[in-house]
Enzyme design. Structure first.
Site, PDB file in Angstrom:
ATOM      1  N   PRO A  57       0.824  -1.224   0.000  1.00  0.00           N
ATOM      2  CA  PRO A  57       0.000   0.000   0.000  1.00  0.00           C
ATOM      3  C   PRO A  57       0.856   1.272   0.000  1.00  0.00           C
ATOM      4  O   PRO A  57       0.346   2.363  -0.253  1.00  0.00           O
ATOM      5  CB  PRO A  57      -0.832  -0.115   1.277  1.00  0.00           C
ATOM      6  N   GLU A  59       1.587  -9.090   8.849  1.00  0.00           N
ATOM      7  CA  GLU A  59       1.665  -7.665   9.206  1.00  0.00           C
ATOM      8  C   GLU A  59       2.593  -6.897   8.275  1.00  0.00           C
ATOM      9  O   GLU A  59       2.611  -5.677   8.271  1.00  0.00           O
ATOM     10  CB  GLU A  59       2.137  -7.497  10.650  1.00  0.00           C
ATOM     11  N   ASP A  95     -11.745   0.467 -23.888  1.00  0.00           N
ATOM     12  CA  ASP A  95     -11.985   0.495 -22.446  1.00  0.00           C
ATOM     13  C   ASP A  95     -11.951   1.909 -21.882  1.00  0.00           C
ATOM     14  O   ASP A  95     -11.321   2.792 -22.443  1.00  0.00           O
ATOM     15  CB  ASP A  95     -10.891  -0.294 -21.708  1.00  0.00           C
TER      16      ASP A  95
HETATM   17  N1  ADE Z   1      -0.945  -5.112   0.082  1.00  0.00           N
HETATM   18  C1  ADE Z   1      -1.880  -4.779   0.985  1.00  0.00           C
HETATM   19  N2  ADE Z   1      -2.630  -3.749   0.562  1.00  0.00           N
HETATM   20  C2  ADE Z   1      -2.170  -3.417  -0.677  1.00  0.00           C
HETATM   21  C3  ADE Z   1      -2.519  -2.446  -1.644  1.00  0.00           C
HETATM   22  N3  ADE Z   1      -3.517  -1.591  -1.435  1.00  0.00           N
HETATM   23  N4  ADE Z   1      -1.820  -2.399  -2.779  1.00  0.00           N
HETATM   24  C4  ADE Z   1      -0.800  -3.248  -2.992  1.00  0.00           C
HETATM   25  N5  ADE Z   1      -0.415  -4.189  -2.125  1.00  0.00           N
HETATM   26  C5  ADE Z   1      -1.085  -4.280  -0.967  1.00  0.00           C
END
Ligand code: ADE
Length: 243
Positions: A75, A102, A154
């Protein structure tokens, strides 16, 4: 987690046609203990387990080729989008590193050419994000989609959201298919679709419109849309409603 999505529809056909080869590896294959342990407690304490660095390093040593790009799903990465999918579709060999639990040992980041996120939320591991990248990328490889479902049509491909689509019946629960689509007038249909795509993008994602490449005809269609909306606003005395 991978078998289902990879064995269906477009991804399945792309593999059958040898346009892409997708291999799934288990990090546990690069452990050396009897229990094949891939995680450990975090230094400094705290809840949860952390993925160990060694299996990732050994996996990348084993799988890396001259032309490999190593992508780490996290993320904290750069946000994935259509432009990135286009770049990935041109690459010869991609390695997706998926975290779990985690998190992973910070040293794993040194293996990655880029870190990629699918959006500002956390899912339980990198597997689903990797599948999102794979699906969005593979459909852009030439030959994967037939002409009838070409990716060029698309949403995002031309920098705009896609136009609305309809199929039979022409009227359903008093909801009508726009007349122009039944007309058989292909020039008018093409114009209507382009205008709808512009209208949708203006309403829903004006940020995309700022960056889209627009033709002179597009500019004309946009000013028609804006003029019509201004007319509607002054007629009703209300601001435009969100549809
Ligand atoms: N792993 C956990 N959440 C993620 C996300 N939003 N994007 C990429 N990998 C992740």
């Amino acid at each position: 987690m991978f078998a289902g999505p990879l064995d269906q529809s477009i991804l399945r056909r792309a593999q059958e046609k040898h346009l892409v080869e997708i291999r799934v590896h288990d990090l546990r294959d690069w452990t050396h203990d009897r229990h094949r342990v891939v995680d450990d407690v975090p230094y400094g304490g705290g809840a949860g387990m952390v993925l160990k660095p060694e299996p990732f390093f050994e996996a990348v040593d084993a799988l890396r080729q001259d032309e490999s790009q190593v992508l780490l799903l996290t993320p904290q990465g750069e946000r994935f989008n259509h432009a990135m999918a286009c770049r990935l579709a041109e690459m010869r060999h991609l390695i997706f590193l998926c975290g779990r639990y985690e998190g992973f040992d910070e040293r794993v980041r040194t293996l990655a050419d880029r870190e990629v996120s699918i959006g500002d939320y956390v899912v339980s591991g990198g597997e689903l994000p990797a599948l999102v990248l794979i699906d969005a990328t593979v459909r852009l490889i030439p030959g994967v989609l037939g002409d009838e479902d070409s990716a060029g049509q698309d949403s995002f491909a031309g920098g705009l959201l896609d136009h609305p689509q309809y199929t039979r019946p022409p009227v359903y629960r008093e909801l009508r298919v726009p007349e122009v689509l039944l007309s058989g007038d292909h020039k008018q249909i093409r114009r209507w679709r382009r205008k709808e795509a512009l209208h949708r993008t203006l309403r829903r994602r004006p940020d995309l419109l700022d960056r889209a490449i627009l033709s002179v005809e597009d500019q004309g269609l946009l000013s028609e849309i804006r003029t019509k909306e201004e007319g509607e606003m002054s007629n009703t005395g209300r601001g435009h409603e969100h549809r």
